[in-house]
Design an enzyme around this catalytic site. Structure first.
Site, short mmCIF file in Angstrom:
data_model
loop_
_atom_site.label_atom_id
_atom_site.label_comp_id
_atom_site.label_asym_id
_atom_site.label_seq_id
_atom_site.Cartn_x
_atom_site.Cartn_y
_atom_site.Cartn_z
N LYS A 111 48.99 48.30 35.78
CA LYS A 111 49.08 49.68 35.28
C LYS A 111 50.42 49.89 34.56
CE LYS A 111 45.07 51.10 36.50
NZ LYS A 111 44.08 51.53 35.47
N ASN A 118 45.41 60.53 44.65
CA ASN A 118 44.19 60.07 45.32
C ASN A 118 43.00 60.99 45.05
OD1 ASN A 118 46.36 58.52 46.56
ND2 ASN A 118 44.74 57.81 47.95
N ASN A 129 31.48 47.95 39.10
CA ASN A 129 31.60 48.73 40.33
C ASN A 129 30.98 50.10 40.13
OD1 ASN A 129 32.34 49.41 42.94
ND2 ASN A 129 34.34 50.23 42.32
N ASP A 157 31.59 43.98 27.74
CA ASP A 157 32.71 43.35 28.46
C ASP A 157 33.98 43.61 27.65
OD1 ASP A 157 33.35 39.98 29.76
OD2 ASP A 157 34.64 41.75 29.50
N ARG A 163 49.20 60.68 51.63
CA ARG A 163 48.75 60.55 50.24
C ARG A 163 48.47 61.95 49.68
NH1 ARG A 163 50.49 56.42 51.14
NH2 ARG A 163 49.66 54.30 50.88
N TYR A 213 47.10 58.84 38.34
CA TYR A 213 46.26 59.46 39.37
C TYR A 213 46.91 59.28 40.72
CZ TYR A 213 42.24 58.49 36.14
OH TYR A 213 41.37 58.39 35.08
N TYR A 243 47.82 44.87 41.06
CA TYR A 243 47.09 46.03 40.51
C TYR A 243 48.07 47.03 39.90
CZ TYR A 243 44.99 50.62 40.36
OH TYR A 243 44.60 51.87 39.95
N SER A 296 48.16 55.11 37.40
CA SER A 296 48.05 55.27 38.86
C SER A 296 49.40 55.51 39.49
CB SER A 296 47.44 53.99 39.46
OG SER A 296 47.67 53.93 40.84
N ALA A 297 49.40 56.23 40.60
CA ALA A 297 50.62 56.46 41.37
C ALA A 297 51.18 55.14 41.91
CB ALA A 297 50.30 57.39 42.53
N THR A 298 50.36 54.10 41.92
CA THR A 298 50.86 52.82 42.43
C THR A 298 51.92 52.22 41.51
OG1 THR A 298 48.91 51.85 41.40
CG2 THR A 298 48.83 52.13 43.79
C1 WQD Z 1 44.62 55.90 52.09
C2 WQD Z 1 45.33 55.77 53.43
C3 WQD Z 1 45.49 53.53 54.28
C4 WQD Z 1 41.29 52.85 55.07
C5 WQD Z 1 43.88 54.24 46.53
C6 WQD Z 1 43.21 53.25 45.63
C7 WQD Z 1 44.20 52.71 44.65
C8 WQD Z 1 44.85 53.83 43.90
C9 WQD Z 1 45.46 54.84 44.87
C10 WQD Z 1 44.02 54.42 41.74
C11 WQD Z 1 46.24 54.54 53.46
C12 WQD Z 1 44.65 54.42 55.20
C13 WQD Z 1 42.46 53.46 54.67
C14 WQD Z 1 41.09 52.53 56.45
C15 WQD Z 1 43.22 53.48 56.94
N1 WQD Z 1 43.89 54.46 43.07
N2 WQD Z 1 43.41 53.77 55.60
N3 WQD Z 1 42.06 52.87 57.33
O1 WQD Z 1 45.71 53.08 49.59
O2 WQD Z 1 46.26 55.30 48.55
O3 WQD Z 1 44.84 53.59 47.33
O4 WQD Z 1 44.47 55.27 45.77
O5 WQD Z 1 44.91 53.98 41.13
O6 WQD Z 1 43.49 51.89 43.73
O7 WQD Z 1 42.72 52.21 46.42
O8 WQD Z 1 43.96 54.89 49.30
O9 WQD Z 1 42.00 55.47 50.66
O10 WQD Z 1 42.67 53.03 50.50
O11 WQD Z 1 44.07 54.62 51.81
O12 WQD Z 1 44.10 53.75 57.79
O13 WQD Z 1 40.04 51.96 56.86
O14 WQD Z 1 44.35 55.56 54.44
O15 WQD Z 1 46.36 52.72 55.05
O16 WQD Z 1 47.41 54.88 54.13
P1 WQD Z 1 45.29 54.21 48.73
P2 WQD Z 1 43.08 54.45 50.58
#
Ligand code: WQD
Length: 385
Positions: A178, A205, A44, A81, A259, A203, A174, A150-152
């Site tokens: 983590k 965002n 990616n 890899d 976020r 992390y 995912y 990640s915060a996830t």
């Molecule tokens: C942010 C907000 C969506 C797109 C990302 C990474 C994840 C992790 C944390 C590293 C959400 C909303 C989005 C759209 C929308 N990174 N949205 N319409 O979900 O916090 O996750 O950061 O660990 O891997 O993916 O970020 O930017 O995808 O979404 O309404 O077309 O924007 O619902 O609330 P997210 P995001």
């Protein structure tokens, strides 16, 4: 940016040609204390990215730069890899036992939605690869790791802002990869407290880009994340006439998800502080409850922004009149992920000071200078000023 006579420390950055990895390499090169080695399979990311990172470092060198300083501007790049231990050994063998000081492990698949459809791919690539990497590191006497978490890992947290002591309860494969990788690291540091030191950086965002406009986020295909998607809409790379907002019925001020966005340059500097904290004379592990030299830190601003606030900030930065429609919630989304950043501030000296408008301005600067990402001819250094 001190010119040091100390020998350079070799540091591997996995995922080095990715969005976060390239900005971390930039931060390492700014110190001129590290010789950076990148490992990336370009799943990616774009090989051209590191050429531009090296160009930023070369342009920053003084005319009378020493040979050692010049060497810090050059990146050893390997396509490897990480799920294959022999390929990892091939890289470490080039530098010999004890040749690598530490590893910043960023390479991972990160799409929350995709992980629910392809869990095995995520467990193999995110957890399997981390285990393989640690095994080879141990064989070569490299026992320091900064791990990209990640915060996830918090899932739907019980309190906001979220402290590191919050229970880990990831909702997606995912996020679980983590949590598992953090657990592997903690158990390794517990089993061999005299050998291993590791820090996990959770992390929130990341957003924005290096102010030169030379490097930035360049997702392959249609962006899944909000900010790069808005930038692609404004620059015409995505032809949607409106943004689909995934739900406005959350328990948040305007009903859309909140976020904690932080500038990618601030995030990168957090990795530098973490790497420094792994040095032998670091005090960061002094108050650990166990002998294990392992800790986890939130990297965030502590300032949550809703989807609609992000849209407004990007409207200001781009001048583009974004339209949006509210549709149903996206699977895996949680209402609010806002960090309590105080532990990293206190123990690492980390502070994410750059504000949202700066993030949006730097993102837009990158996007307008590179409408097709790294497939765009690099803007000349003069144009990058
Ligand atoms: C942010 C907000 C969506 C797109 C990302 C990474 C994840 C992790 C944390 C590293 C959400 C909303 C989005 C759209 C929308 N990174 N949205 N319409 O979900 O916090 O996750 O950061 O660990 O891997 O993916 O970020 O930017 O995808 O979404 O309404 O077309 O924007 O619902 O609330 P997210 P995001």
């Amino acid at each position: 940016m001190s010119t040091t006579s100390e020998p350079l420390k070799r540091v591997i950055v996995t995922g080095g040609s990715g969005y976060i990895g390239s900005h971390v390499i930039f931060a390492l090169q700014e110190t001129r204390r590290y010789k950076v080695i990148s490992i990336d399979n370009h799943h990616n990311s774009h090989p051209k990215c590191l050429d531009r990172v090296a160009q930023i470092a070369r342009d920053a060198l003084p005319k009378d730069a020493s040979e050692q300083d010049k060497d810090t501007a050059e990146i050893d790049a390997h396509a490897c890899d990480l799920t294959k231990p022999d390929e990892i050994r091939g890289v470490f063998e080039r530098y010999g036992k004890g040749g690598i000081w530490g590893v910043i492990h960023i390479a991972a698949y990160k799409a929350v939605g995709e992980s629910t459809e392809k869990p095995l791919l995520y467990y193999a690539n995110n957890v399997g690869a981390t285990v393989s990497l640690l095994q080879v590191m141990s064989e070569y006497g490299c026992t320091r790791m900064v791990y990209s978490s990640s915060a996830t890992v918090y899932g739907t947290p019980p309190i906001i802002p979220i402290p590191e002591s919050t229970r880990l309860k990831a909702d997606s494969p995912y996020g679980k990869t983590k949590v598992m990788s953090e657990t592997v690291l903690e158990d390794l540091c517990t089993a061999e407290p005299e050998r291993w030191r590791a820090l996990s950086l959770r992390y929130f965002n990341p957003a924005g880009a290096h102010p030169s406009g030379l490097i930035g986020e360049d997702p392959k295909g249609r962006p899944g994340n909000l900010l790069p998607l808005l930038a692609h809409m404004a620059v015409g790379r995505v032809k949607d006439d409106k943004l689909r907002v995934f739900g406005n019925d959350y328990p948040t001020p305007d009903g859309t998800c909140v976020r904690d966005y932080l500038h990618v340059i601030d995030l990168a500097k957090g990795h530098l502080l973490a790497l420094t904290a792994l040095a032998d004379d670091s005090k960061v592990f002094d108050n650990c409850p166990t002998a294990a030299r392992y800790k986890a830190y939130n990297l965030g601003k502590g300032n949550g922004m809703s989807v609609l606030q992000i849209v407004e900030a990007m409207r200001k930065a781009t001048g583009y009149d974004f339209k949006y429609e509210i549709i149903g919630r996206r699977r895996g989304d949680v209402p609010d992920l806002t960090a309590d950043p105080s532990l990293a501030q206190k123990e690492l000296g980390f502070f994410a000071g750059q504000d949202l408008q700066t993030m949006c301005r730097d993102l837009w600067n990158w996007q307008t200078k590179n409408p097709n990402g790294y497939d765009t001819e690099a803007p000349s250094p003069a144009a990058a000023q």
